[in-house]
Design a protein around this motif. Structure first.
Motif, PDB file in Angstrom:
ATOM      1  N   ARG A   8       0.856  -1.189   0.000  1.00 53.67           N
ATOM      2  CA  ARG A   8       0.000   0.000   0.000  1.00 53.67           C
ATOM      3  C   ARG A   8       0.891   1.237   0.000  1.00 53.67           C
ATOM      4  NH1 ARG A   8      -5.230   0.106   0.969  1.00 53.67           N
ATOM      5  NH2 ARG A   8      -5.168  -2.007   1.782  1.00 53.67           N
ATOM      6  N   THR A   9       0.591   2.161  -0.916  1.00 51.22           N
ATOM      7  CA  THR A   9       1.279   3.453  -0.985  1.00 51.22           C
ATOM      8  C   THR A   9       0.236   4.531  -0.772  1.00 51.22           C
ATOM      9  OG1 THR A   9       2.885   2.611  -2.587  1.00 51.22           O
ATOM     10  CG2 THR A   9       2.647   4.997  -2.436  1.00 51.22           C
ATOM     11  N   ARG A  10       0.557   5.525   0.061  1.00 52.07           N
ATOM     12  CA  ARG A  10      -0.381   6.620   0.316  1.00 52.07           C
ATOM     13  C   ARG A  10       0.347   7.948   0.203  1.00 52.07           C
ATOM     14  NH1 ARG A  10      -5.432   7.656   3.340  1.00 52.07           N
ATOM     15  NH2 ARG A  10      -5.329   9.824   3.991  1.00 52.07           N
ATOM     16  N   ASP A  12      -0.316  12.044   0.866  1.00 56.01           N
ATOM     17  CA  ASP A  12      -1.166  13.080   1.458  1.00 56.01           C
ATOM     18  C   ASP A  12      -0.671  14.437   0.977  1.00 56.01           C
ATOM     19  OD1 ASP A  12      -2.984  11.566   3.217  1.00 56.01           O
ATOM     20  OD2 ASP A  12      -1.127  10.989   4.221  1.00 56.01           O
ATOM     21  N   TYR A  43      -7.150   1.774  -6.747  1.00 60.47           N
ATOM     22  CA  TYR A  43      -6.780   3.173  -6.550  1.00 60.47           C
ATOM     23  C   TYR A  43      -7.894   3.911  -5.811  1.00 60.47           C
ATOM     24  CZ  TYR A  43      -4.208   1.490 -10.580  1.00 60.47           C
ATOM     25  OH  TYR A  43      -3.451   0.734 -11.422  1.00 60.47           O
ATOM     26  N   ASP A  44      -7.493   4.746  -4.864  1.00 60.80           N
ATOM     27  CA  ASP A  44      -8.417   5.656  -4.196  1.00 60.80           C
ATOM     28  C   ASP A  44      -7.864   7.056  -4.433  1.00 60.80           C
ATOM     29  OD1 ASP A  44     -10.299   6.905  -2.574  1.00 60.80           O
ATOM     30  OD2 ASP A  44      -9.202   6.466  -0.724  1.00 60.80           O
ATOM     31  N   HIS A  71      -5.644  13.180  -0.831  1.00 56.57           N
ATOM     32  CA  HIS A  71      -4.812  11.982  -0.654  1.00 56.57           C
ATOM     33  C   HIS A  71      -5.080  10.997  -1.800  1.00 56.57           C
ATOM     34  CE1 HIS A  71      -8.402  10.029   1.063  1.00 56.57           C
ATOM     35  NE2 HIS A  71      -7.810   8.912   0.718  1.00 56.57           N
ATOM     36  N   GLU A  73      -4.336   6.758  -2.585  1.00 56.53           N
ATOM     37  CA  GLU A  73      -3.862   5.486  -2.052  1.00 56.53           C
ATOM     38  C   GLU A  73      -3.884   4.448  -3.161  1.00 56.53           C
ATOM     39  OE1 GLU A  73      -4.579   4.673   2.119  1.00 56.53           O
ATOM     40  OE2 GLU A  73      -5.396   2.730   1.488  1.00 56.53           O
ATOM     41  N   ALA A  75      -3.307   0.372  -3.705  1.00 56.33           N
ATOM     42  CA  ALA A  75      -3.210  -0.913  -3.013  1.00 56.33           C
ATOM     43  C   ALA A  75      -2.966  -2.013  -4.040  1.00 56.33           C
ATOM     44  CB  ALA A  75      -4.490  -1.201  -2.235  1.00 56.33           C
TER      45      ALA A  75
END
Length: 134
Positions: A8-10, A12, A43-44, A71, A73, A75
């Motif tokens: 997971r990469t996030r 912000d 993707y978010d 943000h 994210e 996954a």
């Protein structure tokens, strides 16, 4: 060995995004000693625009960041089977010629500590034996 992978990469952002693109190289590839059984990316805050193979035969995904998000994210999940090939991986996979990888840069040039490590390893005249010892 079967590996279950979850990554997971996030990101912000201090302010809402106006426009953003990113190339992702987060997909493993099937090669000698590794077979990708399944792989999924979600993707978010972003949308996949296209997917292609780069010059090293890596799956590359271009995502566009949704305008106004603060943000993003990404996954990734999948299963990969690996097989120990004792350091012998077979043919080079990619469009770049092998001589391209012989070029040193400031970041890849061995320093004194690396040379000292190599000097402590002896495999005789057998290159493969030396690499295994290293």
């Amino acid at each position: 060995m079967r590996l279950s992978i979850s990554h997971r990469t996030r990101y912000d952002f201090d302010e809402p995004v106006v426009h953003g693109l990113q190339r992702l190289r987060l997909t493993p590839k099937s090669t000698s000693g590794q077979e990708v059984l399944s792989w999924n990316m979600e993707y978010d805050g972003a949308r996949e625009q296209l997917s292609y193979e780069d010059h090293n035969c890596n799956t590359t995904v271009l995502v566009e960041v949704d305008p106004g998000v603060t943000h993003v994210e990404i996954a990734c999940k999948g299963m990969v089977d690996t097989d120990d090939k004792a350091g012998i991986i077979g043919r080079h996979a990619g469009d770049l010629p092998l001589w391209h990888f012989n070029t040193q840069t400031d970041l890849t040039r061995p320093d004194a500590a690396m040379r000292a490590l190599v000097d402590r390893v002896s495999g005789g005249d057998d290159t493969l034996e030396t690499m295994h010892a290293l």
